[in-house]
Scaffold this active site. Structure first.
Site, PDB file in Angstrom:
ATOM      1  N   SER A  56       0.859  -1.198   0.000  1.00 40.80           N
ATOM      2  CA  SER A  56       0.000   0.000   0.000  1.00 40.80           C
ATOM      3  C   SER A  56       0.889   1.240   0.000  1.00 40.80           C
ATOM      4  O   SER A  56       2.100   1.146   0.238  1.00 40.80           O
ATOM      5  CB  SER A  56      -0.903   0.004   1.234  1.00 40.80           C
ATOM      6  OG  SER A  56      -0.113   0.238   2.388  1.00 40.80           O
ATOM      7  N   ASP A  93      -0.597  -1.225  -4.298  1.00 36.16           N
ATOM      8  CA  ASP A  93      -2.014  -1.339  -3.946  1.00 36.16           C
ATOM      9  C   ASP A  93      -2.585   0.071  -3.747  1.00 36.16           C
ATOM     10  O   ASP A  93      -1.977   0.896  -3.054  1.00 36.16           O
ATOM     11  CB  ASP A  93      -2.066  -2.138  -2.630  1.00 36.16           C
ATOM     12  CG  ASP A  93      -3.456  -2.595  -2.270  1.00 36.16           C
ATOM     13  OD1 ASP A  93      -4.304  -2.717  -3.165  1.00 36.16           O
ATOM     14  OD2 ASP A  93      -3.683  -2.863  -1.061  1.00 36.16           O
ATOM     15  N   HIS A  94      -3.722   0.354  -4.342  1.00 36.66           N
ATOM     16  CA  HIS A  94      -4.408   1.648  -4.161  1.00 36.66           C
ATOM     17  C   HIS A  94      -3.521   2.858  -4.458  1.00 36.66           C
ATOM     18  O   HIS A  94      -3.452   3.796  -3.650  1.00 36.66           O
ATOM     19  CB  HIS A  94      -4.995   1.768  -2.743  1.00 36.66           C
ATOM     20  CG  HIS A  94      -6.086   0.785  -2.481  1.00 36.66           C
ATOM     21  ND1 HIS A  94      -7.354   0.915  -3.029  1.00 36.66           N
ATOM     22  CD2 HIS A  94      -6.104  -0.360  -1.759  1.00 36.66           C
ATOM     23  CE1 HIS A  94      -8.097  -0.113  -2.646  1.00 36.66           C
ATOM     24  NE2 HIS A  94      -7.359  -0.910  -1.880  1.00 36.66           N
ATOM     25  N   GLU A 145     -10.169   0.622 -10.982  1.00 37.84           N
ATOM     26  CA  GLU A 145     -11.306   0.260 -10.117  1.00 37.84           C
ATOM     27  C   GLU A 145     -12.544   1.066 -10.477  1.00 37.84           C
ATOM     28  O   GLU A 145     -12.483   2.265 -10.719  1.00 37.84           O
ATOM     29  CB  GLU A 145     -10.959   0.481  -8.633  1.00 37.84           C
ATOM     30  CG  GLU A 145     -12.133   0.134  -7.711  1.00 37.84           C
ATOM     31  CD  GLU A 145     -11.762  -0.081  -6.245  1.00 37.84           C
ATOM     32  OE1 GLU A 145     -10.571  -0.076  -5.923  1.00 37.84           O
ATOM     33  OE2 GLU A 145     -12.699  -0.262  -5.448  1.00 37.84           O
ATOM     34  N   GLY A 233     -10.737  -6.139  -0.270  1.00 42.74           N
ATOM     35  CA  GLY A 233     -11.488  -6.293   0.976  1.00 42.74           C
ATOM     36  C   GLY A 233     -11.937  -7.718   1.243  1.00 42.74           C
ATOM     37  O   GLY A 233     -13.063  -7.945   1.685  1.00 42.74           O
ATOM     38  N   ASN A 275      -7.566  -9.851  -2.726  1.00 42.07           N
ATOM     39  CA  ASN A 275      -6.701  -9.059  -1.843  1.00 42.07           C
ATOM     40  C   ASN A 275      -6.968  -9.357  -0.371  1.00 42.07           C
ATOM     41  O   ASN A 275      -8.110  -9.249   0.093  1.00 42.07           O
ATOM     42  CB  ASN A 275      -6.986  -7.569  -2.045  1.00 42.07           C
ATOM     43  CG  ASN A 275      -6.436  -7.030  -3.341  1.00 42.07           C
ATOM     44  OD1 ASN A 275      -6.016  -7.781  -4.202  1.00 42.07           O
ATOM     45  ND2 ASN A 275      -6.429  -5.721  -3.459  1.00 42.07           N
ATOM     46  N   ILE A 276      -5.898  -9.682   0.344  1.00 40.83           N
ATOM     47  CA  ILE A 276      -6.037 -10.025   1.764  1.00 40.83           C
ATOM     48  C   ILE A 276      -4.937  -9.320   2.559  1.00 40.83           C
ATOM     49  O   ILE A 276      -3.751  -9.548   2.333  1.00 40.83           O
ATOM     50  CB  ILE A 276      -5.963 -11.555   1.945  1.00 40.83           C
ATOM     51  CG1 ILE A 276      -7.163 -12.206   1.237  1.00 40.83           C
ATOM     52  CG2 ILE A 276      -5.938 -11.924   3.438  1.00 40.83           C
ATOM     53  CD1 ILE A 276      -7.129 -13.693   1.122  1.00 40.83           C
ATOM     54  N   SER A 278      -6.023  -7.601   6.135  1.00 40.27           N
ATOM     55  CA  SER A 278      -6.427  -7.594   7.551  1.00 40.27           C
ATOM     56  C   SER A 278      -6.210  -8.946   8.233  1.00 40.27           C
ATOM     57  O   SER A 278      -5.812  -8.994   9.408  1.00 40.27           O
ATOM     58  CB  SER A 278      -7.902  -7.198   7.678  1.00 40.27           C
ATOM     59  OG  SER A 278      -8.090  -5.906   7.146  1.00 40.27           O
TER      60      SER A 278
HETATM   61  O1  G3H Z   1      -6.704  -1.607   1.293  1.00 40.97           O
HETATM   62  C1  G3H Z   1      -5.570  -1.478   1.588  1.00 40.97           C
HETATM   63  C2  G3H Z   1      -4.819  -1.861   2.780  1.00 40.97           C
HETATM   64  O2  G3H Z   1      -5.414  -2.897   3.498  1.00 40.97           O
HETATM   65  C3  G3H Z   1      -4.572  -0.646   3.628  1.00 40.97           C
HETATM   66  O3  G3H Z   1      -3.329  -0.773   4.114  1.00 40.97           O
HETATM   67  O4  G3H Z   1      -3.089   0.519   6.235  1.00 40.97           O
HETATM   68  O5  G3H Z   1      -1.137  -0.108   4.805  1.00 40.97           O
HETATM   69  O6  G3H Z   1      -2.689   1.664   4.070  1.00 40.97           O
HETATM   70  P1  G3H Z   1      -2.534   0.416   4.853  1.00 40.97           P
HETATM   71  P1  13P Z   2      -8.853  -6.579   3.743  1.00 39.87           P
HETATM   72  O1  13P Z   2      -8.887  -5.373   4.655  1.00 39.87           O
HETATM   73  O2  13P Z   2     -10.173  -7.263   3.703  1.00 39.87           O
HETATM   74  O3  13P Z   2      -7.754  -7.511   4.080  1.00 39.87           O
HETATM   75  O4  13P Z   2      -8.611  -6.031   2.246  1.00 39.87           O
HETATM   76  C1  13P Z   2      -7.319  -5.781   1.791  1.00 39.87           C
HETATM   77  C2  13P Z   2      -7.305  -5.045   0.508  1.00 39.87           C
HETATM   78  O5  13P Z   2      -8.266  -4.929  -0.220  1.00 39.87           O
HETATM   79  C3  13P Z   2      -6.023  -4.460   0.102  1.00 39.87           C
HETATM   80  O6  13P Z   2      -6.134  -3.729  -1.067  1.00 39.87           O
HETATM   81 ZN    ZN Z   3      -8.048  -2.771  -1.288  1.00 35.81          ZN
END
Ligand code: G3H
Ligand code: 13P
Ligand code: ZN
Length: 332
Positions: A56, A93-94, A145, A233, A275-276, A278
């Site tokens: 990220s 990511d993002h 996206e 997510g 994507n995983i 959390s």
């Molecule tokens: O969706 C993206 C990540 O789960 C957010 O991660 O807390 O490192 O920005 P971050």
């Molecule tokens: P989670 O918060 O569900 O793990 O999603 C992660 C995610 O989408 C990273 O881009």
């Molecule tokens: Zn995400």
């Protein structure tokens, strides 16, 4: 300019084509540090799975882009040493801007996401197209996206889900030239995905979240046959780790994630990247909290980071085998 090709990485193009054909999804696991990265590679080598190492913007700032690039180079060699040259993508990511994406492309990333999902449609198209034009000069693949997930990603938070509008997807893909598309069908970012009032309870009293909108996914697939779709997510919020965290001094709210059966079903479709993030955070934090609580004498970081790494490895292996279906496909 450092090319990902010189680091031994690959872009996501072939990986996704094989995943769609094979009815599985490639895991995209987020990482911020060495132990998380080691666990991901160990799990993916052990299960012979292709993998997307995902960073990220926050992780990039936390770990430093030069260190990340060299870690990625290191794990290509590490996988080889462990006995299987699994294909490895290093993905942003993002990505929030053209500049962020360009910096990553110039620093060895093989894939980037430009997330214009919160912008008005035409602005999302223009920004995504600009990133694609730059990325494709270097054979870097791009994820765009459409639709907004609920939850928190980096600093951006959305209270509610805005489902992807299938009628926009063909126009978006043809105008931008993206290689894959993230869609919103009811998954959500973070460990607190659904409020209890959004869920029902099953016969055992367990909270069940609203089902994913497979109808939207099907409509998208109909309009973009064979095109790679991405689900963000997608953590399942393992209750074992929520419990472990709370039993050892943590304070997590009751939470439910995306049921694994639904992810398995999605992985059989055009969804080829899941994507995983959390779940990895929960497994790591639960393990470290347990060790601190049970062994207060421990102060060597290896004594708690090592077991946390083992717990992550085990969880990722299980996901590759039972949820994503990517196990055994590294050398397809
Ligand atoms: O969706 C993206 C990540 O789960 C957010 O991660 O807390 O490192 O920005 P971050
Ligand atoms: P989670 O918060 O569900 O793990 O999603 C992660 C995610 O989408 C990273 O881009
Ligand atoms: Zn995400």
């Amino acid at each position: 300019m450092v090319s990902y090709k010189d680091l031994g990485l690959v872009n996501s193009r072939d990986m996704f084509a094989k995943a769609i054909k094979g009815g599985y999804a490639v895991p995209a696991y987020n990482f911020n540090n060495m132990e998380q990265m080691q666990a991901i590679i160990q799990a993916c080598v052990a299960t012979k799975s292709p993998v997307i190492l995902q960073v990220s913007r926050g992780a990039r700032d936390y770990a430093n882009i030069n260190i990340l690039r060299n870690m990625a180079r290191g794990v290509v060699e590490y996988a080889h040493e462990l006995g299987c040259d699994i294909p490895i993508v290093l993905h942003l990511d993002h990505g929030d801007s053209y500049e962020t994406c360009k910096e990553c492309i110039d620093n060895g990333f093989s894939s980037v996401m430009i997330d214009g999902s919160s912008l008005p449609y035409e602005e999302n198209v223009a920004l995504t197209k600009k990133v694609v034009e730059y990325a494709h000069q270097f054979d870097v693949t791009v994820e765009g996206e459409l639709g907004v997930l609920a939850g928190i990603e980096d600093e951006v938070a959305s209270e509610v889900t805005h489902y992807t509008r299938p009628e926009e997807v063909e126009d978006f893909v043809s105008k931008t030239g993206v290689d894959s598309l993230a869609i919103s069908i009811g998954t959500s970012h973070g460990a607190n995905k659904f409020k209890p009032e959004q869920c029902t309870r099953n016969a055992d009293g367990i909270l069940v979240p609203p089902p994913l909108r497979f109808d939207i996914l099907k409509e998208v697939e109909k309009r973009l046959p064979g095109f790679p779709i991405v689900l963000h997510g997608s953590s399942s919020v393992p209750q074992e780790y929520v419990k472990m965290i709370n039993e050892h001094g943590g304070k997590l709210k009751d939470s439910v994630g995306i049921p694994e059966e639904q992810l398995r079903e999605a992985a059989k479709s055009a969804v080829c990247k899941i994507n995983i993030d959390s779940d990895g955070r929960l497994a790591m934090t639960g393990t470290i909290r347990r060790i601190f609580d049970e062994h207060p004498e421990v102060f060597d970081p290896r004594k708690y980071l090592g077991p946390a790494r083992d717990a992550l490895k085990e969880m990722y292996m299980r996901k590759n085998i039972e949820v994503l279906g990517s196990a055994g496909h590294a050398l397809d």
